[in-house]
Scaffold this motif. Structure first.
Motif, short mmCIF file in Angstrom:
data_model
loop_
_atom_site.label_atom_id
_atom_site.label_comp_id
_atom_site.label_asym_id
_atom_site.label_seq_id
_atom_site.Cartn_x
_atom_site.Cartn_y
_atom_site.Cartn_z
N LEU A 65 -25.01 26.29 15.24
CA LEU A 65 -25.83 25.04 15.06
C LEU A 65 -26.51 24.84 13.71
O LEU A 65 -26.69 23.98 12.83
CB LEU A 65 -26.33 24.58 16.07
CG LEU A 65 -27.12 23.03 16.07
CD1 LEU A 65 -26.33 21.98 15.70
CD2 LEU A 65 -28.15 22.76 17.30
N LEU A 68 -24.42 25.02 10.69
CA LEU A 68 -23.97 23.64 10.43
C LEU A 68 -24.68 22.60 9.94
O LEU A 68 -24.53 21.66 9.11
CB LEU A 68 -23.20 23.22 11.77
CG LEU A 68 -22.20 23.82 12.08
CD1 LEU A 68 -21.42 23.52 13.57
CD2 LEU A 68 -20.76 23.52 11.02
N CYS A 69 -26.29 22.84 10.29
CA CYS A 69 -27.13 21.75 10.02
C CYS A 69 -27.42 21.96 8.35
O CYS A 69 -27.49 21.08 7.71
CB CYS A 69 -28.50 22.08 10.63
SG CYS A 69 -28.44 21.17 12.33
N THR A 72 -24.35 20.76 6.38
CA THR A 72 -24.35 19.19 6.29
C THR A 72 -25.63 18.76 5.48
O THR A 72 -25.59 17.32 5.22
CB THR A 72 -24.42 18.77 7.71
OG1 THR A 72 -25.53 19.03 8.51
CG2 THR A 72 -22.95 19.20 8.25
N ALA A 91 -21.41 16.97 19.24
CA ALA A 91 -23.06 16.91 19.10
C ALA A 91 -23.77 16.05 19.81
O ALA A 91 -24.82 16.30 20.59
CB ALA A 91 -23.36 16.84 17.72
N HIS A 131 -32.38 20.46 16.40
CA HIS A 131 -31.36 20.79 15.64
C HIS A 131 -30.11 19.88 15.65
O HIS A 131 -29.18 19.72 14.58
CB HIS A 131 -31.16 21.94 15.61
CG HIS A 131 -31.92 22.95 14.78
ND1 HIS A 131 -32.59 24.22 15.64
CD2 HIS A 131 -32.62 22.90 13.57
CE1 HIS A 131 -33.74 24.50 14.85
NE2 HIS A 131 -33.37 23.87 13.60
N LEU A 135 -28.31 17.55 12.84
CA LEU A 135 -26.82 17.45 12.58
C LEU A 135 -26.05 16.06 12.73
O LEU A 135 -25.50 15.47 11.86
CB LEU A 135 -26.04 18.32 13.57
CG LEU A 135 -24.39 18.56 13.52
CD1 LEU A 135 -24.07 19.19 11.99
CD2 LEU A 135 -23.95 19.35 14.41
N ASN A 138 -27.31 14.08 10.02
CA ASN A 138 -26.53 14.50 8.67
C ASN A 138 -25.16 13.83 8.55
O ASN A 138 -24.58 13.32 7.60
CB ASN A 138 -26.51 15.97 8.56
CG ASN A 138 -28.08 16.65 7.99
OD1 ASN A 138 -28.74 15.76 7.82
ND2 ASN A 138 -28.03 17.92 8.25
#
Length: 150
Positions: A65, A68-69, A72, A91, A131, A135, A138
């Protein structure tokens, strides 16, 4: 796996210019990471049921995660990941489940509930919900279709 993801995090968060070959590699990695996160996202919920357990799958999912954050947060990878509706749905569903799990047991996902007095926050799941929200935000950034889904 956690160490590899931490190394990826460092590379992704670098602000130095990247070649088109590196961008293509990031895109392939982004697809793999998104798929892995979608498969393993519920592993983090197991942390609420077993007090003090540090499940390796949950730690990997938390680090996925984080990566990925960061991915993005970069426009090139963002557009690619925004085209994956399954990632956004996963998500959102995971956020709902962590919210419910936090209400039913000790909420290990947010810093405000994890702190008692002035002690140090050391649980790896602290901040997981924030988070997830990052995500989702984003993935919705400048994307009307994703905004409408949320």
């Amino acid at each position: 796996r956690v160490t590899l993801l931490e190394l990826m995090m460092v590379k992704v968060s670098e602000r130095s210019p990247v070649t088109s070959e590196e961008v293509n590699a990031f895109m392939r990695h982004a697809d793999f990471l998104a798929g892995s996160f979608q498969e393993k996202c519920e592993a983090v919920l197991k942390l609420t049921s077993t007090a003090g357990a540090e499940d390796e799958e949950a730690l990997v999912t938390i680090r996925l995660l984080d990566v990925l954050c960061e991915m993005t947060s970069n426009n090139r990878q963002l557009e690619h990941l925004q085209a994956s509706p399954a990632l956004l749905e996963t998500a959102i569903d995971t956020l709902r489940l962590t919210h419910l799990a936090g209400k039913q047991a000790v909420n290990i996902f947010t810093a405000t509930h994890a702190m008692t007095g002035q002690e140090e926050i050391s649980h790896p799941a602290v901040g997981f919900k924030s988070h997830l929200i990052r995500l989702i935000g984003n993935l919705c950034y400048r994307n009307k279709e994703n905004q409408d889904k949320v």
